[in-house]
Design a protein around this motif. Structure first.
Motif, PDB file in Angstrom:
ATOM      1  N   LEU A   1       0.706  -1.323  -0.192  1.00  0.00           N
ATOM      2  CA  LEU A   1      -0.028   0.072   0.011  1.00  0.00           C
ATOM      3  C   LEU A   1       0.959   1.312   0.149  1.00  0.00           C
ATOM      4  N   TYR A   2       2.219   1.215   0.318  1.00  0.00           N
ATOM      5  CA  TYR A   2       2.799   2.141   0.523  1.00  0.00           C
ATOM      6  C   TYR A   2       3.930   2.339  -0.473  1.00  0.00           C
ATOM      7  N   SER A   3       4.149   1.313  -1.273  1.00  0.00           N
ATOM      8  CA  SER A   3       4.992   1.179  -2.305  1.00  0.00           C
ATOM      9  C   SER A   3       4.834   2.314  -3.332  1.00  0.00           C
ATOM     10  N   GLY A   4       5.663   3.365  -3.600  1.00  0.00           N
ATOM     11  CA  GLY A   4       5.389   4.227  -4.574  1.00  0.00           C
ATOM     12  C   GLY A   4       4.728   5.589  -3.773  1.00  0.00           C
ATOM     13  N   GLY A   5       4.588   5.572  -2.529  1.00  0.00           N
ATOM     14  CA  GLY A   5       4.156   6.596  -1.744  1.00  0.00           C
ATOM     15  C   GLY A   5       5.039   7.840  -1.704  1.00  0.00           C
ATOM     16  N   LEU A   6       4.403   8.932  -1.185  1.00  0.00           N
ATOM     17  CA  LEU A   6       5.463  10.084  -0.768  1.00  0.00           C
ATOM     18  C   LEU A   6       5.625  10.303   0.895  1.00  0.00           C
ATOM     19  N   THR A   7       6.656  10.822   1.146  1.00  0.00           N
ATOM     20  CA  THR A   7       6.771  11.385   2.161  1.00  0.00           C
ATOM     21  C   THR A   7       6.319  12.698   2.486  1.00  0.00           C
ATOM     22  N   VAL A   8       5.639  13.144   3.312  1.00  0.00           N
ATOM     23  CA  VAL A   8       5.098  14.552   3.604  1.00  0.00           C
ATOM     24  C   VAL A   8       5.710  15.067   4.703  1.00  0.00           C
ATOM     25  N   GLU A   9       6.434  16.241   4.554  1.00  0.00           N
ATOM     26  CA  GLU A   9       6.843  17.099   5.887  1.00  0.00           C
ATOM     27  C   GLU A   9       6.259  18.252   6.035  1.00  0.00           C
ATOM     28  N   GLY A  10       5.347  18.455   6.982  1.00  0.00           N
ATOM     29  CA  GLY A  10       4.584  19.909   7.043  1.00  0.00           C
ATOM     30  C   GLY A  10       4.682  20.217   8.564  1.00  0.00           C
ATOM     31  N   THR A  11       3.679  21.156   8.788  1.00  0.00           N
ATOM     32  CA  THR A  11       3.387  21.439  10.258  1.00  0.00           C
ATOM     33  C   THR A  11       2.055  21.345  10.304  1.00  0.00           C
ATOM     34  N   LEU A  12       1.493  20.780  11.524  1.00  0.00           N
ATOM     35  CA  LEU A  12       0.066  20.721  11.922  1.00  0.00           C
ATOM     36  C   LEU A  12      -0.527  22.018  11.865  1.00  0.00           C
ATOM     37  N   ASP A  13      -1.771  21.862  11.231  1.00  0.00           N
ATOM     38  CA  ASP A  13      -2.227  23.545  10.929  1.00  0.00           C
ATOM     39  C   ASP A  13      -2.802  23.925  12.344  1.00  0.00           C
ATOM     40  N   GLY A  14      -2.543  25.267  12.442  1.00  0.00           N
ATOM     41  CA  GLY A  14      -2.880  25.950  13.630  1.00  0.00           C
ATOM     42  C   GLY A  14      -1.899  25.821  14.915  1.00  0.00           C
ATOM     43  N   THR A  15      -0.680  25.105  14.537  1.00  0.00           N
ATOM     44  CA  THR A  15       0.397  24.990  15.546  1.00  0.00           C
ATOM     45  C   THR A  15       1.756  24.946  14.934  1.00  0.00           C
ATOM     46  N   ARG A  16       2.738  24.803  15.650  1.00  0.00           N
ATOM     47  CA  ARG A  16       4.018  24.919  15.221  1.00  0.00           C
ATOM     48  C   ARG A  16       4.712  23.578  15.047  1.00  0.00           C
ATOM     49  N   GLN A  17       3.797  22.499  15.364  1.00  0.00           N
ATOM     50  CA  GLN A  17       4.325  21.251  15.818  1.00  0.00           C
ATOM     51  C   GLN A  17       4.718  20.620  14.136  1.00  0.00           C
ATOM     52  N   THR A  18       5.942  20.271  13.980  1.00  0.00           N
ATOM     53  CA  THR A  18       6.160  19.373  12.671  1.00  0.00           C
ATOM     54  C   THR A  18       5.893  18.101  12.688  1.00  0.00           C
ATOM     55  N   ILE A  19       5.345  17.512  11.692  1.00  0.00           N
ATOM     56  CA  ILE A  19       5.164  16.351  11.240  1.00  0.00           C
ATOM     57  C   ILE A  19       5.588  15.531  10.065  1.00  0.00           C
ATOM     58  N   ARG A  20       6.007  14.451  10.103  1.00  0.00           N
ATOM     59  CA  ARG A  20       6.449  13.755   8.878  1.00  0.00           C
ATOM     60  C   ARG A  20       5.723  12.450   8.650  1.00  0.00           C
ATOM     61  N   ILE A  21       4.954  12.296   7.544  1.00  0.00           N
ATOM     62  CA  ILE A  21       3.890  11.117   7.044  1.00  0.00           C
ATOM     63  C   ILE A  21       4.344  10.558   5.884  1.00  0.00           C
ATOM     64  N   ILE A  22       4.369   9.187   6.289  1.00  0.00           N
ATOM     65  CA  ILE A  22       4.639   8.175   4.933  1.00  0.00           C
ATOM     66  C   ILE A  22       3.381   7.989   4.692  1.00  0.00           C
ATOM     67  N   THR A  23       3.073   8.379   3.009  1.00  0.00           N
ATOM     68  CA  THR A  23       1.811   8.284   2.624  1.00  0.00           C
ATOM     69  C   THR A  23       1.533   7.132   1.950  1.00  0.00           C
ATOM     70  N   LEU A  24       0.204   6.737   1.485  1.00  0.00           N
ATOM     71  CA  LEU A  24      -0.097   5.558   0.843  1.00  0.00           C
ATOM     72  C   LEU A  24       0.232   6.108  -0.859  1.00  0.00           C
ATOM     73  N   ALA A  25       0.353   5.035  -1.506  1.00  0.00           N
ATOM     74  CA  ALA A  25       0.701   5.087  -2.936  1.00  0.00           C
ATOM     75  C   ALA A  25      -0.415   5.490  -3.708  1.00  0.00           C
ATOM     76  N   SER A  26      -1.589   5.240  -3.147  1.00  0.00           N
ATOM     77  CA  SER A  26      -2.864   5.852  -3.673  1.00  0.00           C
ATOM     78  C   SER A  26      -3.111   7.267  -3.597  1.00  0.00           C
ATOM     79  N   ALA A  27      -2.105   7.866  -2.710  1.00  0.00           N
ATOM     80  CA  ALA A  27      -2.343   9.403  -2.422  1.00  0.00           C
ATOM     81  C   ALA A  27      -1.372  10.197  -3.341  1.00  0.00           C
ATOM     82  N   ALA A  28      -0.339   9.561  -3.830  1.00  0.00           N
ATOM     83  CA  ALA A  28       0.680  10.184  -4.514  1.00  0.00           C
ATOM     84  C   ALA A  28       0.195  11.345  -5.519  1.00  0.00           C
ATOM     85  N   THR A  29      -0.647  10.965  -6.584  1.00  0.00           N
ATOM     86  CA  THR A  29      -1.227  11.812  -7.297  1.00  0.00           C
ATOM     87  C   THR A  29      -1.616  13.252  -6.896  1.00  0.00           C
TER      88      THR A  29
END
Length: 129
Positions: free
Chosen positions: A64-92
């Motif tokens: 499910l994760y093969s070919g996915g992306l890694t998203v780095e960002g900030t949780l909305d409304g905060t200064r907390q950073t997060i790194r998310i390994i995403t599903l391949a189906s979310a890549a597009t």
């Protein structure tokens, strides 16, 4: 956008997790304990994307994760950073989003990155209703 989390006994809110994280000092090992207690729970997040890159060298064996992306960002409304390994189906969808776009998904928290003071998470597939 991925489906929002149901509020059931196996769901946490990101606000609750952040409140617990922020109740401990930045370098406290208790922050890792907060994330460990939340592992296995579905958490709905809204993230301002700083960047998304192809996930490389990831230990994910799940196709499910093969070919996915890694998203780095900030949780909305905060200064907390997060790194998310995403599903391949979310890549597009993610590749089409510009930097600083807001993206929502359900994730499972994996661990606390003590070096970057960041939450590491994995996107979860939409629940079957």
């Amino acid at each position: 956008h991925a489906a929002a989390a149901n509020s059931d006994s196996n769901s946490a809110t990101i606000a609750t997790v952040l409140a617990e994280l922020n109740s401990h000092s930045t370098h406290s090992s208790a922050r890792a304990s907060v994330i460990r207690r939340a592992i296995g729970q579905r958490v709905a997040v809204s993230v301002t994307i700083n960047r998304s890159v192809t996930t490389i060298g990831n230990s994910e064996e799940d196709p499910l994760y093969s070919g996915g992306l890694t998203v780095e960002g900030t949780l909305d409304g905060t200064r907390q950073t997060i790194r998310i390994i995403t599903l391949a189906s979310a890549a597009t969808e993610l590749e089409a989003l510009p930097t600083n776009a807001s993206w929502q998904s359900d994730v499972e928290l994996i661990d606390w990155d003590t070096i970057y003071h960041r939450i590491n998470a994995r996107q979860l597939p939409a629940e079957n209703l």
